[in-house]
Design a protein around this motif. Sequence first.
Motif, PDB file in Angstrom:
ATOM      1  N   ALA A   1       0.837  -1.205   0.000  1.00 53.97           N
ATOM      2  CA  ALA A   1       0.000   0.000   0.000  1.00 53.97           C
ATOM      3  C   ALA A   1       0.872   1.255   0.000  1.00 53.97           C
ATOM      4  CB  ALA A   1      -0.922   0.013   1.217  1.00 53.97           C
ATOM      5  N   LEU A   2       1.969   1.221   0.744  1.00 51.44           N
ATOM      6  CA  LEU A   2       2.881   2.357   0.775  1.00 51.44           C
ATOM      7  C   LEU A   2       3.497   2.594  -0.604  1.00 51.44           C
ATOM      8  CD1 LEU A   2       4.348   4.535   2.441  1.00 51.44           C
ATOM      9  CD2 LEU A   2       6.101   2.808   2.946  1.00 51.44           C
ATOM     10  N   GLU A   3       3.891   1.506  -1.270  1.00 50.85           N
ATOM     11  CA  GLU A   3       4.455   1.647  -2.614  1.00 50.85           C
ATOM     12  C   GLU A   3       3.412   2.203  -3.584  1.00 50.85           C
ATOM     13  OE1 GLU A   3       7.593   1.386  -3.621  1.00 50.85           O
ATOM     14  OE2 GLU A   3       8.060   1.078  -1.506  1.00 50.85           O
ATOM     15  N   LYS A   4       2.166   1.710  -3.473  1.00 53.71           N
ATOM     16  CA  LYS A   4       1.094   2.235  -4.325  1.00 53.71           C
ATOM     17  C   LYS A   4       0.879   3.719  -4.038  1.00 53.71           C
ATOM     18  CE  LYS A   4      -1.586  -1.982  -5.057  1.00 53.71           C
ATOM     19  NZ  LYS A   4      -2.851  -2.658  -4.777  1.00 53.71           N
ATOM     20  N   TYR A   5       0.859   4.060  -2.755  1.00 49.82           N
ATOM     21  CA  TYR A   5       0.670   5.453  -2.353  1.00 49.82           C
ATOM     22  C   TYR A   5       1.789   6.323  -2.908  1.00 49.82           C
ATOM     23  CZ  TYR A   5       0.797   9.562   0.645  1.00 49.82           C
ATOM     24  OH  TYR A   5       0.866  10.847   1.115  1.00 49.82           O
ATOM     25  N   ARG A   6       3.014   5.848  -2.783  1.00 48.34           N
ATOM     26  CA  ARG A   6       4.145   6.620  -3.302  1.00 48.34           C
ATOM     27  C   ARG A   6       4.048   6.777  -4.819  1.00 48.34           C
ATOM     28  NH1 ARG A   6       9.074   4.191   0.381  1.00 48.34           N
ATOM     29  NH2 ARG A   6       8.574   5.395   2.258  1.00 48.34           N
ATOM     30  N   ALA A   7       3.631   5.699  -5.506  1.00 47.42           N
ATOM     31  CA  ALA A   7       3.482   5.775  -6.962  1.00 47.42           C
ATOM     32  C   ALA A   7       2.373   6.763  -7.332  1.00 47.42           C
ATOM     33  CB  ALA A   7       3.177   4.391  -7.533  1.00 47.42           C
ATOM     34  N   GLN A   8       1.250   6.684  -6.609  1.00 44.69           N
ATOM     35  CA  GLN A   8       0.156   7.616  -6.877  1.00 44.69           C
ATOM     36  C   GLN A   8       0.580   9.047  -6.571  1.00 44.69           C
ATOM     37  OE1 GLN A   8      -3.041   6.133  -4.455  1.00 44.69           O
ATOM     38  NE2 GLN A   8      -3.759   4.696  -6.013  1.00 44.69           N
ATOM     39  N   LEU A   9       1.324   9.225  -5.508  1.00 42.11           N
ATOM     40  CA  LEU A   9       1.801  10.559  -5.149  1.00 42.11           C
ATOM     41  C   LEU A   9       2.736  11.101  -6.234  1.00 42.11           C
ATOM     42  CD1 LEU A   9       1.773  12.762  -2.985  1.00 42.11           C
ATOM     43  CD2 LEU A   9       3.695  11.610  -1.894  1.00 42.11           C
ATOM     44  N   ALA A  10       3.615  10.233  -6.732  1.00 34.33           N
ATOM     45  CA  ALA A  10       4.524  10.661  -7.809  1.00 34.33           C
ATOM     46  C   ALA A  10       3.720  11.007  -9.063  1.00 34.33           C
ATOM     47  CB  ALA A  10       5.539   9.565  -8.101  1.00 34.33           C
ATOM     48  N   ASP A  11       2.715  10.177  -9.389  1.00 35.22           N
ATOM     49  CA  ASP A  11       1.861  10.469 -10.541  1.00 35.22           C
ATOM     50  C   ASP A  11       1.116  11.785 -10.349  1.00 35.22           C
ATOM     51  OD1 ASP A  11       2.685   8.157 -11.760  1.00 35.22           O
ATOM     52  OD2 ASP A  11       0.882   6.999 -11.229  1.00 35.22           O
ATOM     53  N   ALA A  12       0.598  11.993  -9.134  1.00 38.56           N
ATOM     54  CA  ALA A  12      -0.137  13.225  -8.857  1.00 38.56           C
ATOM     55  C   ALA A  12       0.779  14.443  -8.965  1.00 38.56           C
ATOM     56  CB  ALA A  12      -0.765  13.163  -7.469  1.00 38.56           C
ATOM     57  N   ARG A  13       1.998  14.308  -8.473  1.00 37.60           N
ATOM     58  CA  ARG A  13       2.948  15.426  -8.587  1.00 37.60           C
ATOM     59  C   ARG A  13       3.275  15.697 -10.051  1.00 37.60           C
ATOM     60  NH1 ARG A  13       6.930  13.882  -3.580  1.00 37.60           N
ATOM     61  NH2 ARG A  13       5.602  14.755  -1.947  1.00 37.60           N
ATOM     62  N   HIS A  14       3.480  14.635 -10.814  1.00 35.70           N
ATOM     63  CA  HIS A  14       3.776  14.802 -12.239  1.00 35.70           C
ATOM     64  C   HIS A  14       2.587  15.455 -12.951  1.00 35.70           C
ATOM     65  CE1 HIS A  14       5.576  14.011 -16.107  1.00 35.70           C
ATOM     66  NE2 HIS A  14       4.477  13.386 -16.495  1.00 35.70           N
ATOM     67  N   GLU A  15       1.388  14.981 -12.641  1.00 35.92           N
ATOM     68  CA  GLU A  15       0.187  15.536 -13.257  1.00 35.92           C
ATOM     69  C   GLU A  15       0.001  17.005 -12.855  1.00 35.92           C
ATOM     70  OE1 GLU A  15      -4.616  14.679 -13.328  1.00 35.92           O
ATOM     71  OE2 GLU A  15      -3.243  13.092 -12.698  1.00 35.92           O
ATOM     72  N   ALA A  16       0.274  17.304 -11.585  1.00 39.28           N
ATOM     73  CA  ALA A  16       0.162  18.696 -11.124  1.00 39.28           C
ATOM     74  C   ALA A  16       1.165  19.584 -11.859  1.00 39.28           C
ATOM     75  CB  ALA A  16       0.377  18.774  -9.624  1.00 39.28           C
ATOM     76  N   ALA A  17       2.373  19.066 -12.070  1.00 42.73           N
ATOM     77  CA  ALA A  17       3.375  19.838 -12.816  1.00 42.73           C
ATOM     78  C   ALA A  17       2.908  20.078 -14.250  1.00 42.73           C
ATOM     79  CB  ALA A  17       4.720  19.110 -12.795  1.00 42.73           C
ATOM     80  N   GLU A  18       2.327  19.055 -14.864  1.00 42.97           N
ATOM     81  CA  GLU A  18       1.811  19.215 -16.227  1.00 42.97           C
ATOM     82  C   GLU A  18       0.674  20.236 -16.262  1.00 42.97           C
ATOM     83  OE1 GLU A  18       0.648  15.367 -17.607  1.00 42.97           O
ATOM     84  OE2 GLU A  18       2.703  14.733 -18.036  1.00 42.97           O
ATOM     85  N   ILE A  19      -0.214  20.157 -15.271  1.00 42.73           N
ATOM     86  CA  ILE A  19      -1.339  21.098 -15.216  1.00 42.73           C
ATOM     87  C   ILE A  19      -0.822  22.522 -15.030  1.00 42.73           C
ATOM     88  CG2 ILE A  19      -3.317  21.816 -13.814  1.00 42.73           C
ATOM     89  CD1 ILE A  19      -3.893  18.822 -13.365  1.00 42.73           C
ATOM     90  N   ARG A  20       0.178  22.677 -14.132  1.00 44.12           N
ATOM     91  CA  ARG A  20       0.756  24.009 -13.930  1.00 44.12           C
ATOM     92  C   ARG A  20       1.382  24.526 -15.221  1.00 44.12           C
ATOM     93  NH1 ARG A  20       2.587  21.970  -8.947  1.00 44.12           N
ATOM     94  NH2 ARG A  20       4.623  21.530  -9.850  1.00 44.12           N
ATOM     95  N   GLU A  21       2.100  23.656 -15.912  1.00 44.65           N
ATOM     96  CA  GLU A  21       2.751  24.073 -17.159  1.00 44.65           C
ATOM     97  C   GLU A  21       1.702  24.424 -18.210  1.00 44.65           C
ATOM     98  OE1 GLU A  21       5.658  25.344 -19.467  1.00 44.65           O
ATOM     99  OE2 GLU A  21       5.949  24.653 -17.419  1.00 44.65           O
ATOM    100  N   ASP A  22       0.628  23.605 -18.305  1.00 43.33           N
ATOM    101  CA  ASP A  22      -0.453  23.914 -19.251  1.00 43.33           C
ATOM    102  C   ASP A  22      -1.111  25.239 -18.885  1.00 43.33           C
ATOM    103  OD1 ASP A  22       0.036  21.598 -20.613  1.00 43.33           O
ATOM    104  OD2 ASP A  22      -1.651  20.469 -19.756  1.00 43.33           O
ATOM    105  N   ALA A  23      -1.360  25.437 -17.600  1.00 43.72           N
ATOM    106  CA  ALA A  23      -1.987  26.690 -17.159  1.00 43.72           C
ATOM    107  C   ALA A  23      -1.079  27.873 -17.452  1.00 43.72           C
ATOM    108  CB  ALA A  23      -2.305  26.618 -15.666  1.00 43.72           C
TER     109      ALA A  23
END
Length: 188
Positions: A79-101
């Motif tokens: 679960a921790l590994e999944k959480y870390r992976a999701q967190l990394a994905d969310a950070r990457h997605e947030a960076a993409e959203i910020r760049e798009d914005a």
Amino acid sequence: MSLANTVLWAATEGEEATPNPLLPATYDIVWSAVAFAIVALVFWKFVLPQFQSMLSERTETIEGGIKRAEEAQAEAKEALEKYRAQLADARHEAAEIREDARSQGQQILADMKVSAQAESDRIVAAGHQQLAAQRQQIVAELRSELGRTAVDLAEKVIGEQLSDDVKRAGSIDRFLNELDSVGADSGK
């Protein structure tokens, strides 16, 4: 006889008469062995199986607890590994959203600058047109006013009345044309 011989003689003679205090009597040994055998049999038949079953239950409980703890720990790690992976994905997605914005904001800003410049150009052009129209209107008003003033002055100078509208219009146009030609020559 010496004292040592006397003690030795007394010790050897007394052996037959007195039993050894360290060795119990034979009947005590037999009855103690029977009692021990009965207690050992009861212990072997009743106490030891219960003790063994209780030990095996505790062993199973402890081993089961350890196994459950290991499984829970493995699930927690997963679960921790999944959480870390999701967190990394969310950070990457947030960076993409910020760049798009950011890029959309820059695009909107550029579009707003272009539209503001176009609006400014339109307003300036409309102002020039309005200014030109007002200028023409003022020139036309001044011509008619100047024409009337010229006619009035001409009437006073000539002494005759220029009441005929056709004559008046012709005189005014002729005067204004002369005035325009004089103004054009002085401007060069």
